[in-house]
Design an enzyme around this catalytic site. Structure first.
Site, mmCIF file in Angstrom:
data_model
loop_
_atom_site.group_PDB
_atom_site.id
_atom_site.type_symbol
_atom_site.label_atom_id
_atom_site.label_comp_id
_atom_site.label_asym_id
_atom_site.label_seq_id
_atom_site.Cartn_x
_atom_site.Cartn_y
_atom_site.Cartn_z
ATOM 1 N N PHE A 14 13.371 -8.251 -8.917
ATOM 2 C CA PHE A 14 13.599 -7.491 -10.140
ATOM 3 C C PHE A 14 13.847 -8.407 -11.332
ATOM 4 O O PHE A 14 13.472 -8.082 -12.471
ATOM 5 C CB PHE A 14 14.771 -6.535 -9.967
ATOM 6 C CG PHE A 14 14.431 -5.290 -9.183
ATOM 7 C CD1 PHE A 14 13.138 -5.042 -8.756
ATOM 8 C CD2 PHE A 14 15.409 -4.377 -8.870
ATOM 9 C CE1 PHE A 14 12.814 -3.907 -8.035
ATOM 10 C CE2 PHE A 14 15.116 -3.228 -8.141
ATOM 11 C CZ PHE A 14 13.808 -2.997 -7.724
ATOM 12 N N GLY A 15 14.484 -9.552 -11.105
ATOM 13 C CA GLY A 15 14.691 -10.500 -12.188
ATOM 14 C C GLY A 15 13.380 -11.018 -12.748
ATOM 15 O O GLY A 15 13.246 -11.251 -13.957
ATOM 16 N N GLU A 66 4.412 -3.068 -13.163
ATOM 17 C CA GLU A 66 5.758 -3.502 -13.575
ATOM 18 C C GLU A 66 6.643 -2.311 -13.933
ATOM 19 O O GLU A 66 7.477 -2.378 -14.833
ATOM 20 C CB GLU A 66 5.711 -4.476 -14.765
ATOM 21 C CG GLU A 66 4.592 -5.491 -14.750
ATOM 22 C CD GLU A 66 4.533 -6.359 -13.519
ATOM 23 O OE1 GLU A 66 5.335 -6.160 -12.595
ATOM 24 O OE2 GLU A 66 3.659 -7.236 -13.450
ATOM 25 N N ARG A 120 -18.846 2.278 -42.287
ATOM 26 C CA ARG A 120 -19.613 3.449 -41.837
ATOM 27 C C ARG A 120 -19.703 4.505 -42.939
ATOM 28 O O ARG A 120 -18.675 5.021 -43.409
ATOM 29 C CB ARG A 120 -18.943 4.046 -40.598
ATOM 30 C CG ARG A 120 -19.622 5.290 -40.056
ATOM 31 C CD ARG A 120 -20.931 4.986 -39.385
ATOM 32 N NE ARG A 120 -21.431 6.136 -38.640
ATOM 33 C CZ ARG A 120 -22.553 6.147 -37.955
ATOM 34 N NH1 ARG A 120 -23.301 5.053 -37.898
ATOM 35 N NH2 ARG A 120 -22.934 7.234 -37.310
ATOM 36 N N PRO A 127 0.808 -1.237 0.000
ATOM 37 C CA PRO A 127 0.000 0.000 0.000
ATOM 38 C C PRO A 127 0.830 1.270 0.000
ATOM 39 O O PRO A 127 0.433 2.276 -0.593
ATOM 40 C CB PRO A 127 -0.836 -0.128 1.276
ATOM 41 C CG PRO A 127 -0.960 -1.604 1.492
ATOM 42 C CD PRO A 127 0.348 -2.177 1.039
#
Length: 414
Positions: A266-267, A393, A298, A144
């Site tokens: 991190f990998g 990420e 359209r 959080p």
């Protein structure tokens, strides 16, 4: 001047004949996943998105396609190349970002953590079942109050006799409420971490003599609780959750023995970021193709929308950005397969392709006029989803600083 038509297998948006750079095997994997998306996702995704439903009934077929841990070798995993994995992620996200996220959380995060950092016993215990879709995993890093700065995490693990005791909380954790196993990252006193490291006893203290370590936590362990985060405006056909860890007791062997410190999670994040660079282009391509189809049908002022210069300019601009993003993703895949991929390259792909994909989807929505805000058409759904993809990420800001450090040699994160 007559329009040049694409070949039967080449998409009209493939302006640079990117498909010619792919092997028959790569095209085969791409097309199998595309067929799955056409058959199982496209007919239902508008309803799933509106009702905020994650279609878990798809998991078995996704496992049969080899999508879970697709790029990992051994232990029942498909062992496909990085490029093949990327192409599969592009097709999945053409269906929906939330469905692609399932594969990312399961394979690039949870399974990769065990594959990269686990013991042989841990790999044998968990990976075959996860590859088969019999067990679902999640990856608990973000908290959080610790998003872009995981080194500030508050979750702690301490050793008591033959047990580890975990306490803390995690937020925005994909699949947590349906997961059978969670990879939880927590800070451990450096001395206790040292005794658990496999191989060389090297630690990477983050602050106050503590080291970040990963733990395999079965979700039925007493003290583990996950709750769905509701009222989302993005990624609605998926699950993001809060996790609470209240004195969760684990056996000593629950710790991942390899790669202590932040290089551990991190990998895994690098694997997920790589998949996003491909996946975002799938969403963008789908939005562009949907707009092309709509504009051809359209009629406005007595002719199709596609026959107007301003509309063709929009299509050209979108197609150029799509092409550049796809070429970038392919370059990342080839470098990853060759073992030459560097960390900053992944940031280039994630940052550029998420930015480009959002703009393509927003512009594609304008082709539909007011109809574009309905669930009948995909561009706005993709654009909303990509707001989440752009954030998780690694935010734009984080990847900007990674690239900036590569350019200047100066770390400017603090």
């Amino acid at each position: 001047m007559p329009a040049e038509q694409p070949t039967p297998t080449r998409r009209r948006t493939d302006l640079m004949a990117i498909e010619s750079q792919l092997s028959a095997e790569e095209i085969g994997i791409r097309d199998r996943v595309a067929e799955f998306v056409d058959r199982r996702i496209r007919p239902h995704i508008a309803r799933w998105y509106e009702e905020a439903v994650l279609p878990t009934e798809l998991f078995g077929e996704m496992a049969e396609l080899g999508l879970f841990g697709m790029h990992l070798t051994g232990y029942g995993c498909a062992g496909r190349s990085a490029t093949e994995y990327g192409l599969a992620m592009q097709e999945l996200e053409a269906g929906d970002s939330g469905i692609r996220t399932v594969v990312s959380v399961q394979g690039s995060l949870a399974m990769s953590a065990i594959h990269k950092h686990g013991s042989e016993e841990q790999k044998q215990q968990w990976l075959p079942g996860m590859a088969a879709g019999e067990m679902i995993g999640c990856f608990g890093l973000t908290e959080p109050t610790a998003g872009s700065d995981p080194g500030a995490m508050a979750t702690r693990a301490r050793r008591e006799g033959d047990e580890w005791v975990l306490a803390g909380s995690k937020r925005w954790i994909g699949l947590a409420t349906i997961a059978d196993v969670a990879i939880i990252w927590a800070k451990v006193p450096a001395a206790e971490s040292e005794a658990a490291v496999e191989g060389e006893h090297r630690t990477s203290p983050d602050d106050a003599g503590e080291v970040v370590r990963g733990f395999i936590v079965p979700t039925d362990t007493p003290g583990f609780r996950a709750e769905v985060i509701g009222q989302k405006l993005s990624m609605r056909a998926s699950l993001q959750c809060d996790i609470t860890l209240e004195e969760v007791r684990l056996p000593a062997e629950a710790i991942l023995p390899k790669n202590p410190g932040l290089r551990g999670p991190f990998g895994c994040l690098s694997e997920a970021r790589y998949g996003i660079a491909w996946g975002a282009m799938g969403a963008a391509r789908d939005a562009l193709e949907a707009a092309l189809d709509y504009a051809a049908e359209r009629q406005q002022f007595g002719r199709p929308l596609s026959g107007y210069q301003l509309t063709q300019k929009k299509f050209t601009d979108m197609a150029l950005e799509l092409t550049k993003g796809q070429l970038l993703a392919l370059q990342l895949g080839r470098a990853k397969d060759a073992g030459t991929l560097e960390n900053h390259m992944i940031s280039v792909g994630k940052l550029n392709n998420c930015r480009a994909a959002i703009e393509i989807c927003r512009e594609a929505r304008t082709i539909f006029g007011g109809n574009g805000i309905t669930a009948e058409h995909s561009p706005l759904r993709h654009a909303n989803n990509l707001e989440s993809v752009r954030t998780y990420e690694g935010t734009d800001e984080v990847h900007t600083l990674i690239i900036g450090q590569r350019l200047t040699g100066e770390a400017a994160f603090r």
